[in-house]
Design an enzyme around this catalytic site. Sequence first.
Site, PDB file in Angstrom:
ATOM      1  CD  GLU A 148      -2.910   1.096   0.002  1.00 30.11           C
ATOM      2  OE1 GLU A 148      -2.902   2.052  -0.826  1.00 30.11           O
ATOM      3  OE2 GLU A 148      -3.680   0.130  -0.101  1.00 30.11           O
ATOM      4  CD  GLU A 204      -2.935   5.257  -6.170  1.00 25.29           C
ATOM      5  OE1 GLU A 204      -3.202   6.006  -5.195  1.00 25.29           O
ATOM      6  OE2 GLU A 204      -3.633   4.287  -6.480  1.00 25.29           O
TER       7      GLU A 204
END
Length: 122
Positions: free
Chosen positions: A70, A77
């Site tokens: 994550e 991102e």
Amino acid sequence: MQSEKFSIRSRLISFTHAFRGIRQFVWHEHNARIHLFATVAVMIAAIAVKVTTLEAATLAIVTGLVWITEIINTCIERLADHVTKQRHPEIKIVKDLAAGAVLVAAIIAVIAGAFIFIPKIK
């Protein structure tokens, strides 16, 4: 690449940056708070059903893998969004792959958790 002399002070500064990154991740990413809640729930459940040392290690490893993927997904991102705010098919593929890695890690963690917890609640 220029070689630097080893310094305990510079190593400590590196740890400071790393802890700042983790704090930033937990405070500013919604998924991090979901993972934090899930991690605490798994820890409480593990204590409640008295998992073995090996089972606790397994839970720590798979939980850690979810956190690691994550964090890397968030990095990808953020970097992609910094490169361009416009939609780009190649960047979409990269972001989807990173999100897919998180999903795979989460599925593996759920499967490991099922192997550990289901027999203990019967």
